[in-house]
Design an enzyme around this catalytic site. Structure first.
Site, short mmCIF file in Angstrom:
data_model
loop_
_atom_site.label_atom_id
_atom_site.label_comp_id
_atom_site.label_asym_id
_atom_site.label_seq_id
_atom_site.Cartn_x
_atom_site.Cartn_y
_atom_site.Cartn_z
N ASP A 8 -7.81 49.90 75.40
CA ASP A 8 -8.72 50.35 74.33
C ASP A 8 -10.00 49.53 74.16
O ASP A 8 -10.41 49.25 73.03
CB ASP A 8 -7.97 50.38 72.99
CG ASP A 8 -6.82 51.38 72.96
OD1 ASP A 8 -6.52 51.97 74.02
OD2 ASP A 8 -6.22 51.57 71.89
N ASP A 46 -8.00 55.20 73.45
CA ASP A 46 -7.65 55.87 72.20
C ASP A 46 -8.51 57.14 72.14
O ASP A 46 -9.74 57.06 72.33
CB ASP A 46 -7.99 54.91 71.04
CG ASP A 46 -7.02 55.00 69.87
OD1 ASP A 46 -5.83 55.33 70.09
OD2 ASP A 46 -7.45 54.72 68.73
N HIS A 48 -8.65 60.44 69.83
CA HIS A 48 -8.14 61.23 68.71
C HIS A 48 -8.94 62.51 68.45
O HIS A 48 -10.18 62.50 68.54
CB HIS A 48 -8.22 60.41 67.41
CG HIS A 48 -7.39 59.17 67.40
ND1 HIS A 48 -6.05 59.17 67.66
CD2 HIS A 48 -7.72 57.87 67.13
CE1 HIS A 48 -5.58 57.93 67.55
NE2 HIS A 48 -6.58 57.12 67.24
N HIS A 52 -7.18 63.96 63.06
CA HIS A 52 -6.00 63.10 63.22
C HIS A 52 -5.52 62.55 61.87
O HIS A 52 -6.33 62.09 61.06
CB HIS A 52 -6.30 61.94 64.18
CG HIS A 52 -5.06 61.33 64.74
ND1 HIS A 52 -4.42 60.26 64.15
CD2 HIS A 52 -4.32 61.67 65.81
CE1 HIS A 52 -3.34 59.97 64.85
NE2 HIS A 52 -3.26 60.80 65.87
N HIS A 81 -12.21 57.00 64.10
CA HIS A 81 -12.55 56.19 65.28
C HIS A 81 -12.11 56.90 66.54
O HIS A 81 -11.17 57.70 66.52
CB HIS A 81 -11.89 54.80 65.19
CG HIS A 81 -10.39 54.87 65.24
ND1 HIS A 81 -9.62 55.12 64.14
CD2 HIS A 81 -9.53 54.75 66.28
CE1 HIS A 81 -8.34 55.14 64.48
NE2 HIS A 81 -8.25 54.94 65.78
N LYS A 106 -4.46 58.39 74.78
CA LYS A 106 -3.38 58.37 73.79
C LYS A 106 -3.91 58.71 72.42
O LYS A 106 -5.11 58.61 72.17
CB LYS A 106 -2.70 57.00 73.78
CG LYS A 106 -3.64 55.87 73.36
CD LYS A 106 -3.01 54.52 73.62
CE LYS A 106 -3.85 53.39 73.12
NZ LYS A 106 -4.02 53.34 71.67
N CYS A 151 -2.91 47.61 69.15
CA CYS A 151 -2.59 48.39 70.35
C CYS A 151 -2.14 47.51 71.52
O CYS A 151 -1.22 47.89 72.25
CB CYS A 151 -3.75 49.29 70.73
SG CYS A 151 -3.88 50.67 69.57
C1 VGL Z 1 -6.17 50.72 67.46
C2 VGL Z 1 -5.94 51.10 65.20
C3 VGL Z 1 -6.01 52.45 65.41
C4 VGL Z 1 -6.25 49.74 68.59
C5 VGL Z 1 -6.22 52.08 67.68
O1 VGL Z 1 -6.72 50.10 69.69
O2 VGL Z 1 -5.84 48.58 68.39
N1 VGL Z 1 -6.03 50.25 66.23
N2 VGL Z 1 -6.15 52.94 66.64
ZN ZN Z 2 -6.56 54.97 66.92
#
Ligand code: VGL
Ligand code: ZN
Length: 196
Positions: A8, A46, A48, A52, A81, A106, A151
């Site tokens: 990520d 990530d 979304h 979401h 995000h 994901k 994550c």
């Molecule tokens: C993440 C919060 C929500 C991360 C992803 O990549 O750490 N944190 N979505």
């Molecule tokens: Zn996320």
């Protein structure tokens, strides 16, 4: 075979992004430098939909970083995000993606969050990462990216459960919550997670 998993590293998670990790951008240079040391490099992203359920904006009278119960699980409500197809979901232009062999997305199911790069938070859906790595013969996995305490942390847990040799590269990861990450780190040795 040494395999690097970049978790990520996306515009929304670096300063200027909607869910910026303090000094998150500093991992980019480190990752670019170490890339040649690996036989295989993969990344998670990530990704979304705008609707979401982990976004506070999709709940009435809820604020960002509030914890709610969602489908029987605790869920932190995040700022919007990494919305599919937006700049925030992209990899930073300065991250060298040339040697990245595959990208595992994901968090596409609006009803469940996916912190780990391997599985949704309820462990029902796989991203295909584990099967891919096993098919490639990858056993020694090195992890980096954002956020160390979210994550990256859950990805490390699943890597252990999937019987990979699991190492976290400390210079190439940054947490959202420094205190939480310090506590998590204290348990890594007992869990069998190597740090380097
Ligand atoms: C993440 C919060 C929500 C991360 C992803 O990549 O750490 N944190 N979505
Ligand atoms: Zn996320």
């Amino acid at each position: 075979m040494k395999t690097l998993v970049i978790v990520d590293v996306q515009n929304d998670f670096i300063p200027g992004g909607s869910l910026a990790i303090p000094n998150g951008d500093t991992v980019i240079k480190v990752i670019n430098t170490i890339l040649p040391n690996f036989d295989l490099v993969v990344a998670t992203q990530d990704w979304h939909p705008q609707n979401h359920t982990s976004f506070a904006s999709n709940h009435k009278d809820k604020h960002v970083f509030e914890k709610i119960r969602l489908n029987g699980m605790e869920q932190v409500l995040w700022p919007d995000h990494c919305v599919q197809g937006t700049f925030g979901a992209d990899f930073p232009a300065s991250l060298n993606m040339k040697s990245v062999a595959a990208i595992f997305r994901k968090g596409m199911d609006k009803n469940i969050d996916s912190y780990s790069g391997f599985y949704d938070n309820n462990h029902k859906q796989t991203t295909g990462l584990s099967g891919y790595l096993k098919q490639k013969g990858a056993k020694d996995l090195y992890f980096c990216g954002l956020a160390a305490d979210i994550c990256v942390y859950y990805t490390l847990q699943d890597a252990l459960n999937e019987d990979f040799n699991t190492t976290l590269l400390l210079d190439a990861t940054k947490p959202l919550d420094q205190k939480k990450f310090l506590k998590q780190k204290q348990n890594f040795a007992a869990q069998g997670i190597f740090v380097q």
